[in-house]
Design a protein around this motif. Sequence first.
Motif, PDB file in Angstrom:
ATOM      1  N   LEU A  74       2.421 -85.918   6.962  1.00  6.36           N
ATOM      2  CA  LEU A  74       1.181 -86.532   7.424  1.00  6.36           C
ATOM      3  C   LEU A  74       0.038 -86.139   6.507  1.00  6.36           C
ATOM      4  O   LEU A  74      -0.054 -85.000   6.079  1.00  6.36           O
ATOM      5  N   GLY A  75      -0.859 -87.083   6.228  1.00  9.13           N
ATOM      6  CA  GLY A  75      -2.047 -86.770   5.439  1.00  9.13           C
ATOM      7  C   GLY A  75      -1.933 -87.190   3.989  1.00  9.13           C
ATOM      8  O   GLY A  75      -1.200 -88.108   3.635  1.00  9.13           O
ATOM      9  N   ASP A  76      -2.663 -86.498   3.134  1.00  7.48           N
ATOM     10  CA  ASP A  76      -2.775 -86.840   1.718  1.00  7.48           C
ATOM     11  C   ASP A  76      -1.445 -86.677   0.989  1.00  7.48           C
ATOM     12  O   ASP A  76      -0.791 -85.649   1.108  1.00  7.48           O
ATOM     13  N   ASN A  77      -1.056 -87.698   0.221  1.00  2.00           N
ATOM     14  CA  ASN A  77       0.185 -87.655  -0.543  1.00  2.00           C
ATOM     15  C   ASN A  77      -0.078 -87.632  -2.043  1.00  2.00           C
ATOM     16  O   ASN A  77       0.768 -88.036  -2.826  1.00  2.00           O
ATOM     17  N   GLY A  78      -1.240 -87.156  -2.469  1.00  2.00           N
ATOM     18  CA  GLY A  78      -1.501 -87.055  -3.894  1.00  2.00           C
ATOM     19  C   GLY A  78      -0.417 -86.260  -4.590  1.00  2.00           C
ATOM     20  O   GLY A  78       0.056 -85.255  -4.073  1.00  2.00           O
ATOM     21  N   PHE A  79       0.045 -86.735  -5.725  1.00  2.00           N
ATOM     22  CA  PHE A  79       1.082 -86.103  -6.543  1.00  2.00           C
ATOM     23  C   PHE A  79       2.448 -86.129  -5.861  1.00  2.00           C
ATOM     24  O   PHE A  79       3.352 -85.426  -6.274  1.00  2.00           O
ATOM     25  N   GLY A  80       2.606 -86.895  -4.769  1.00  2.00           N
ATOM     26  CA  GLY A  80       3.901 -86.989  -4.100  1.00  2.00           C
ATOM     27  C   GLY A  80       4.262 -85.783  -3.260  1.00  2.00           C
ATOM     28  O   GLY A  80       5.425 -85.580  -2.921  1.00  2.00           O
ATOM     29  N   LYS A  81       3.273 -84.990  -2.881  1.00  2.00           N
ATOM     30  CA  LYS A  81       3.537 -83.740  -2.155  1.00  2.00           C
ATOM     31  C   LYS A  81       3.900 -83.931  -0.693  1.00  2.00           C
ATOM     32  O   LYS A  81       4.451 -83.041  -0.064  1.00  2.00           O
ATOM     33  N   ALA A  82       3.571 -85.103  -0.116  1.00  2.00           N
ATOM     34  CA  ALA A  82       3.856 -85.371   1.294  1.00  2.00           C
ATOM     35  C   ALA A  82       4.223 -86.843   1.452  1.00  2.00           C
ATOM     36  O   ALA A  82       3.435 -87.634   1.938  1.00  2.00           O
ATOM     37  N   ARG A 109      20.366 -75.553   0.210  1.00  2.00           N
ATOM     38  CA  ARG A 109      19.794 -76.183  -0.975  1.00  2.00           C
ATOM     39  C   ARG A 109      18.273 -76.101  -0.939  1.00  2.00           C
ATOM     40  O   ARG A 109      17.659 -76.164   0.108  1.00  2.00           O
ATOM     41  N   LEU A 110      17.667 -75.976  -2.112  1.00  2.00           N
ATOM     42  CA  LEU A 110      16.220 -75.981  -2.260  1.00  2.00           C
ATOM     43  C   LEU A 110      15.774 -77.385  -2.638  1.00  2.00           C
ATOM     44  O   LEU A 110      16.265 -77.952  -3.619  1.00  2.00           O
ATOM     45  N   VAL A 111      14.874 -77.975  -1.853  1.00  2.00           N
ATOM     46  CA  VAL A 111      14.365 -79.318  -2.106  1.00  2.00           C
ATOM     47  C   VAL A 111      12.862 -79.199  -2.343  1.00  2.00           C
ATOM     48  O   VAL A 111      12.131 -78.715  -1.485  1.00  2.00           O
ATOM     49  N   LEU A 112      12.390 -79.624  -3.526  1.00  2.00           N
ATOM     50  CA  LEU A 112      10.983 -79.516  -3.894  1.00  2.00           C
ATOM     51  C   LEU A 112      10.449 -80.879  -4.305  1.00  2.00           C
ATOM     52  O   LEU A 112      11.165 -81.678  -4.896  1.00  2.00           O
ATOM     53  N   PHE A 113       9.171 -81.133  -4.012  1.00  2.00           N
ATOM     54  CA  PHE A 113       8.561 -82.387  -4.414  1.00  2.00           C
ATOM     55  C   PHE A 113       7.072 -82.190  -4.596  1.00  2.00           C
ATOM     56  O   PHE A 113       6.492 -81.228  -4.102  1.00  2.00           O
ATOM     57  N   GLY A 114       6.451 -83.109  -5.373  1.00  2.00           N
ATOM     58  CA  GLY A 114       5.024 -83.025  -5.642  1.00  2.00           C
ATOM     59  C   GLY A 114       4.723 -82.813  -7.114  1.00  2.00           C
ATOM     60  O   GLY A 114       5.531 -83.108  -7.987  1.00  2.00           O
ATOM     61  N   TRP A 115       3.545 -82.259  -7.380  1.00  2.00           N
ATOM     62  CA  TRP A 115       3.043 -82.073  -8.724  1.00  2.00           C
ATOM     63  C   TRP A 115       3.894 -81.080  -9.494  1.00  2.00           C
ATOM     64  O   TRP A 115       4.201 -80.001  -9.017  1.00  2.00           O
ATOM     65  N   ASP A 116       4.242 -81.419 -10.732  1.00  2.00           N
ATOM     66  CA  ASP A 116       5.134 -80.572 -11.516  1.00  2.00           C
ATOM     67  C   ASP A 116       4.572 -80.273 -12.907  1.00  2.00           C
ATOM     68  O   ASP A 116       5.312 -79.969 -13.818  1.00  2.00           O
ATOM     69  N   GLU A 117       3.255 -80.353 -13.057  1.00  2.00           N
ATOM     70  CA  GLU A 117       2.656 -80.147 -14.380  1.00  2.00           C
ATOM     71  C   GLU A 117       2.983 -78.772 -14.967  1.00  2.00           C
ATOM     72  O   GLU A 117       3.129 -78.613 -16.156  1.00  2.00           O
ATOM     73  N   ARG A 118       3.127 -77.771 -14.113  1.00  2.00           N
ATOM     74  CA  ARG A 118       3.415 -76.408 -14.594  1.00  2.00           C
ATOM     75  C   ARG A 118       4.793 -75.910 -14.161  1.00  2.00           C
ATOM     76  O   ARG A 118       5.024 -74.720 -14.059  1.00  2.00           O
ATOM     77  N   GLY A 119       5.670 -76.856 -13.849  1.00  2.00           N
ATOM     78  CA  GLY A 119       7.037 -76.496 -13.470  1.00  2.00           C
ATOM     79  C   GLY A 119       7.195 -76.059 -12.026  1.00  2.00           C
ATOM     80  O   GLY A 119       8.209 -75.434 -11.695  1.00  2.00           O
ATOM     81  N   GLN A 120       6.269 -76.415 -11.149  1.00  2.00           N
ATOM     82  CA  GLN A 120       6.320 -75.986  -9.760  1.00  2.00           C
ATOM     83  C   GLN A 120       7.543 -76.510  -9.020  1.00  2.00           C
ATOM     84  O   GLN A 120       7.993 -75.894  -8.059  1.00  2.00           O
ATOM     85  N   VAL A 121       8.035 -77.683  -9.398  1.00  2.00           N
ATOM     86  CA  VAL A 121       9.168 -78.272  -8.667  1.00  2.00           C
ATOM     87  C   VAL A 121      10.384 -78.495  -9.557  1.00  2.00           C
ATOM     88  O   VAL A 121      11.299 -79.226  -9.211  1.00  2.00           O
ATOM     89  N   THR A 122      10.434 -77.836 -10.712  1.00  2.00           N
ATOM     90  CA  THR A 122      11.556 -77.956 -11.627  1.00  2.00           C
ATOM     91  C   THR A 122      12.379 -76.687 -11.579  1.00  2.00           C
ATOM     92  O   THR A 122      11.829 -75.595 -11.641  1.00  2.00           O
TER      93      THR A 122
END
Length: 123
Positions: A74-82, A109-122
């Motif tokens: 729910l809410g803001d989905n900027g960068f695909g975070k939600a 399993r680890l599931v990550l999504f959203g902004w990845d400019e600094r490798g946060q979800v890689t």
Amino acid sequence: MTEAAVAGAKRLAGGFEHSIVLPEDGTALFLGNAQGQAPPGGVQGDIAQVAASTGLYGPYSLLSDATAKRLVCLGDNGFGKAPPQGVDEDFDDISAGGNHSGGVTKDGRLVLFGWDERGQVTM
């Protein structure tokens, strides 16, 4: 200090301009709302986990529905975070970051999504 009485409250998540309370009946109750991350009527379901963003870059909430085995966003989905369509996974734990989020599934399993400019979800 302000006190709010919620019978049978078992979990709490504090975000930017909102809080989520999870009572024993599996509904999600919200306090505060700025950008749709906290619907005034709450969310019905078998909510097992809650997480709320604390970042300034668009508040959002994550709710893990144990029966539907999906993540409600729910809410803001900027960068695909939600993602507004949710995430079809059975989560054991969830976390909401400033511009990225994710969780650990019941099968480990680890599931990550959203902004990845600094490798946060890689990984």
